[in-house]
Design a protein around this motif. Sequence first.
Motif, PDB file in Angstrom:
ATOM      1  N   GLY A  29      44.884  62.779  95.646  1.00 34.58           N
ATOM      2  CA  GLY A  29      43.520  63.210  95.423  1.00 34.58           C
ATOM      3  C   GLY A  29      42.521  62.339  96.152  1.00 34.58           C
ATOM      4  O   GLY A  29      42.745  61.139  96.356  1.00 34.58           O
ATOM      5  N   LYS A  30      41.403  62.947  96.533  1.00 34.34           N
ATOM      6  CA  LYS A  30      40.375  62.239  97.295  1.00 34.34           C
ATOM      7  C   LYS A  30      39.038  62.173  96.552  1.00 34.34           C
ATOM      8  O   LYS A  30      37.979  62.170  97.144  1.00 34.34           O
ATOM      9  N   GLY A  31      39.110  62.143  95.219  1.00 36.08           N
ATOM     10  CA  GLY A  31      37.892  62.000  94.437  1.00 36.08           C
ATOM     11  C   GLY A  31      37.332  63.333  93.989  1.00 36.08           C
ATOM     12  O   GLY A  31      37.740  64.402  94.442  1.00 36.08           O
ATOM     13  N   ASN A  32      36.357  63.247  93.068  1.00 30.67           N
ATOM     14  CA  ASN A  32      35.791  64.453  92.480  1.00 30.67           C
ATOM     15  C   ASN A  32      35.142  65.363  93.503  1.00 30.67           C
ATOM     16  O   ASN A  32      35.131  66.585  93.350  1.00 30.67           O
ATOM     17  N   GLN A  33      34.555  64.785  94.565  1.00 32.57           N
ATOM     18  CA  GLN A  33      33.858  65.600  95.547  1.00 32.57           C
ATOM     19  C   GLN A  33      34.810  66.509  96.317  1.00 32.57           C
ATOM     20  O   GLN A  33      34.381  67.500  96.902  1.00 32.57           O
ATOM     21  N   LYS A  34      36.088  66.155  96.348  1.00 34.52           N
ATOM     22  CA  LYS A  34      37.053  66.957  97.096  1.00 34.52           C
ATOM     23  C   LYS A  34      38.059  67.640  96.172  1.00 34.52           C
ATOM     24  O   LYS A  34      39.175  67.965  96.580  1.00 34.52           O
ATOM     25  N   ASP A  35      37.665  67.875  94.923  1.00 31.96           N
ATOM     26  CA  ASP A  35      38.543  68.569  93.996  1.00 31.96           C
ATOM     27  C   ASP A  35      38.928  69.952  94.503  1.00 31.96           C
ATOM     28  O   ASP A  35      39.999  70.477  94.189  1.00 31.96           O
ATOM     29  N   SER A  36      38.038  70.562  95.290  1.00 32.42           N
ATOM     30  CA  SER A  36      38.328  71.901  95.796  1.00 32.42           C
ATOM     31  C   SER A  36      39.567  71.917  96.675  1.00 32.42           C
ATOM     32  O   SER A  36      40.280  72.924  96.734  1.00 32.42           O
ATOM     33  N   LEU A  37      39.854  70.808  97.368  1.00 29.59           N
ATOM     34  CA  LEU A  37      41.052  70.738  98.203  1.00 29.59           C
ATOM     35  C   LEU A  37      42.308  70.789  97.338  1.00 29.59           C
ATOM     36  O   LEU A  37      43.302  71.428  97.688  1.00 29.59           O
ATOM     37  N   THR A  38      42.272  70.105  96.195  1.00 29.44           N
ATOM     38  CA  THR A  38      43.405  70.147  95.274  1.00 29.44           C
ATOM     39  C   THR A  38      43.548  71.535  94.665  1.00 29.44           C
ATOM     40  O   THR A  38      44.664  72.058  94.511  1.00 29.44           O
ATOM     41  N   ARG A  39      42.423  72.152  94.321  1.00 28.96           N
ATOM     42  CA  ARG A  39      42.475  73.500  93.742  1.00 28.96           C
ATOM     43  C   ARG A  39      43.060  74.502  94.721  1.00 28.96           C
ATOM     44  O   ARG A  39      43.836  75.391  94.334  1.00 28.96           O
ATOM     45  N   LEU A  40      42.712  74.366  96.007  1.00 25.84           N
ATOM     46  CA  LEU A  40      43.271  75.272  97.006  1.00 25.84           C
ATOM     47  C   LEU A  40      44.788  75.132  97.079  1.00 25.84           C
ATOM     48  O   LEU A  40      45.513  76.122  97.200  1.00 25.84           O
ATOM     49  N   ARG A  41      45.286  73.902  97.018  1.00 24.16           N
ATOM     50  CA  ARG A  41      46.733  73.702  97.009  1.00 24.16           C
ATOM     51  C   ARG A  41      47.368  74.381  95.799  1.00 24.16           C
ATOM     52  O   ARG A  41      48.407  75.040  95.908  1.00 24.16           O
ATOM     53  N   ARG A  42      46.768  74.187  94.636  1.00 27.52           N
ATOM     54  CA  ARG A  42      47.323  74.792  93.422  1.00 27.52           C
ATOM     55  C   ARG A  42      47.267  76.318  93.489  1.00 27.52           C
ATOM     56  O   ARG A  42      48.177  77.003  93.022  1.00 27.52           O
ATOM     57  N   ASP A  43      46.201  76.859  94.075  1.00 23.98           N
ATOM     58  CA  ASP A  43      46.110  78.314  94.231  1.00 23.98           C
ATOM     59  C   ASP A  43      47.235  78.833  95.125  1.00 23.98           C
ATOM     60  O   ASP A  43      47.814  79.895  94.863  1.00 23.98           O
ATOM     61  N   ILE A  44      47.523  78.088  96.189  1.00 21.32           N
ATOM     62  CA  ILE A  44      48.603  78.476  97.097  1.00 21.32           C
ATOM     63  C   ILE A  44      49.949  78.464  96.363  1.00 21.32           C
ATOM     64  O   ILE A  44      50.768  79.381  96.506  1.00 21.32           O
ATOM     65  N   LEU A  45      50.183  77.425  95.560  1.00 17.81           N
ATOM     66  CA  LEU A  45      51.427  77.346  94.801  1.00 17.81           C
ATOM     67  C   LEU A  45      51.521  78.488  93.794  1.00 17.81           C
ATOM     68  O   LEU A  45      52.583  79.112  93.643  1.00 17.81           O
ATOM     69  N   ASP A  46      50.418  78.761  93.104  1.00 17.89           N
ATOM     70  CA  ASP A  46      50.435  79.840  92.107  1.00 17.89           C
ATOM     71  C   ASP A  46      50.768  81.185  92.749  1.00 17.89           C
ATOM     72  O   ASP A  46      51.435  82.030  92.135  1.00 17.89           O
ATOM     73  N   GLU A  47      50.312  81.375  93.976  1.00 13.74           N
ATOM     74  CA  GLU A  47      50.520  82.668  94.632  1.00 13.74           C
ATOM     75  C   GLU A  47      51.927  82.833  95.180  1.00 13.74           C
ATOM     76  O   GLU A  47      52.461  83.944  95.199  1.00 13.74           O
ATOM     77  N   HIS A  48      52.542  81.742  95.606  1.00 14.71           N
ATOM     78  CA  HIS A  48      53.777  81.888  96.375  1.00 14.71           C
ATOM     79  C   HIS A  48      55.038  81.323  95.716  1.00 14.71           C
ATOM     80  O   HIS A  48      56.149  81.664  96.149  1.00 14.71           O
ATOM     81  N   VAL A  49      54.917  80.458  94.724  1.00 12.84           N
ATOM     82  CA  VAL A  49      56.104  79.820  94.144  1.00 12.84           C
ATOM     83  C   VAL A  49      56.379  80.402  92.764  1.00 12.84           C
ATOM     84  O   VAL A  49      55.517  80.349  91.886  1.00 12.84           O
ATOM     85  N   ARG A  50      57.584  80.930  92.589  1.00 10.83           N
ATOM     86  CA  ARG A  50      57.954  81.571  91.329  1.00 10.83           C
ATOM     87  C   ARG A  50      58.864  80.696  90.462  1.00 10.83           C
ATOM     88  O   ARG A  50      58.926  80.874  89.255  1.00 10.83           O
ATOM     89  N   ARG A  51      59.561  79.751  91.064  1.00 16.94           N
ATOM     90  CA  ARG A  51      60.480  78.908  90.305  1.00 16.94           C
ATOM     91  C   ARG A  51      59.693  77.780  89.625  1.00 16.94           C
ATOM     92  O   ARG A  51      58.563  77.455  90.007  1.00 16.94           O
ATOM     93  N   PRO A  52      60.273  77.145  88.598  1.00 17.86           N
ATOM     94  CA  PRO A  52      59.603  76.013  87.948  1.00 17.86           C
ATOM     95  C   PRO A  52      59.411  74.856  88.935  1.00 17.86           C
ATOM     96  O   PRO A  52      60.283  74.569  89.760  1.00 17.86           O
ATOM     97  N   TYR A  53      58.298  74.200  88.839  1.00 21.34           N
ATOM     98  CA  TYR A  53      58.019  73.046  89.695  1.00 21.34           C
ATOM     99  C   TYR A  53      57.018  72.143  88.988  1.00 21.34           C
ATOM    100  O   TYR A  53      56.357  72.543  88.018  1.00 21.34           O
ATOM    101  N   ARG A  54      56.919  70.908  89.484  1.00 25.04           N
ATOM    102  CA  ARG A  54      55.921  69.973  88.974  1.00 25.04           C
ATOM    103  C   ARG A  54      54.950  69.599  90.092  1.00 25.04           C
ATOM    104  O   ARG A  54      55.340  69.542  91.259  1.00 25.04           O
ATOM    105  N   VAL A  55      53.714  69.333  89.724  1.00 25.82           N
ATOM    106  CA  VAL A  55      52.727  68.776  90.648  1.00 25.82           C
ATOM    107  C   VAL A  55      52.386  67.376  90.163  1.00 25.82           C
ATOM    108  O   VAL A  55      51.980  67.198  89.010  1.00 25.82           O
ATOM    109  N   VAL A  56      52.586  66.397  91.014  1.00 28.35           N
ATOM    110  CA  VAL A  56      52.305  65.009  90.662  1.00 28.35           C
ATOM    111  C   VAL A  56      51.147  64.526  91.543  1.00 28.35           C
ATOM    112  O   VAL A  56      51.233  64.563  92.772  1.00 28.35           O
ATOM    113  N   GLU A  57      50.077  64.086  90.898  1.00 30.56           N
ATOM    114  CA  GLU A  57      48.888  63.645  91.621  1.00 30.56           C
ATOM    115  C   GLU A  57      48.733  62.136  91.542  1.00 30.56           C
ATOM    116  O   GLU A  57      49.119  61.502  90.552  1.00 30.56           O
ATOM    117  N   ALA A  58      48.165  61.573  92.587  1.00 34.98           N
ATOM    118  CA  ALA A  58      47.828  60.145  92.624  1.00 34.98           C
ATOM    119  C   ALA A  58      46.545  59.993  93.432  1.00 34.98           C
ATOM    120  O   ALA A  58      46.183  60.873  94.214  1.00 34.98           O
TER     121      ALA A  58
END
Length: 263
Positions: free
Chosen positions: A39-68
């Motif tokens: 993560g790159k701070g609150n101002q760039k939360d949209s970048l993280t959300r875009l990644r999560r949106d991509i995962l939600d759309e394309h990945v069907r199997r169980p997975y974890r997202v680990v942030e630092a």
Amino acid sequence: MSTELRHLQVIGIGTGDPDHLTLAAVKAMRRADVFFVLGKGNQKDSLTRLRRDILDEHVRRPYRVVEADDPWRDRSQNQFAGYTDAVHDWRRRRADVCEELIRDELTPGQCGAFLVWGDPSLYDSTIAILDGIRAREEVAFSYEVIPGISSVSALAARHRISLNRIGGPVHITPGRRLSETFPNDDGDIVVMLDARESFRHLAGSGIWIYWGAYIGTPDEILVSGPLDEVSGRIRRMRAEARAEHGWIMDTYLLRINTDGAEG
């Protein structure tokens, strides 16, 4: 103790449009058990959300997202030597974070993934950081790279232009090196990572600019035209966009038109 290796994928995901994902990228994402996000701070939360949106759309199997948290980076250095030292220092600290994630969050035999904006081979540090971690020999893993649509390719597509003219090369440079490169008598110039708006120092008839910010996202902005005429407009739009979003990613092509016509 397991003798299986951890495996990592460095996946280019394009510039923000989920449709920019290649079939290879989608297949790679569907193999991953864990996705690592710095993560790159609150101002760039949209970048993280875009990644999560991509995962939600394309990945069907169980997975974890680990942030630092991505380590702080000194961006005040103007001289090339100072800038290079600052980047190397940041990469070392970023490698520390990534090494801890790989060791603690990825079980031997599992597959992890880093989702990289654009293409991992173009002005991105992930490959170099993973090579640095492997060189330390503290945690063993293999990795592969899946290419993505770069901001350079997306810029040309959105402006409906070719990056090169007949038989001509294209030079790609960060903004801080533009003064050393322009004019380029042997081709056109693509400029990336230009936080200081280096194009404002250029002047002269015949210079065209094809500029884009947030390419491939709902916030996309495009401007093209003679540099002398549109430079001020680009700077105003850039300042307004940065104020609104807290960050900006932009890319542009500079082209000297010897015949006085666009393109």
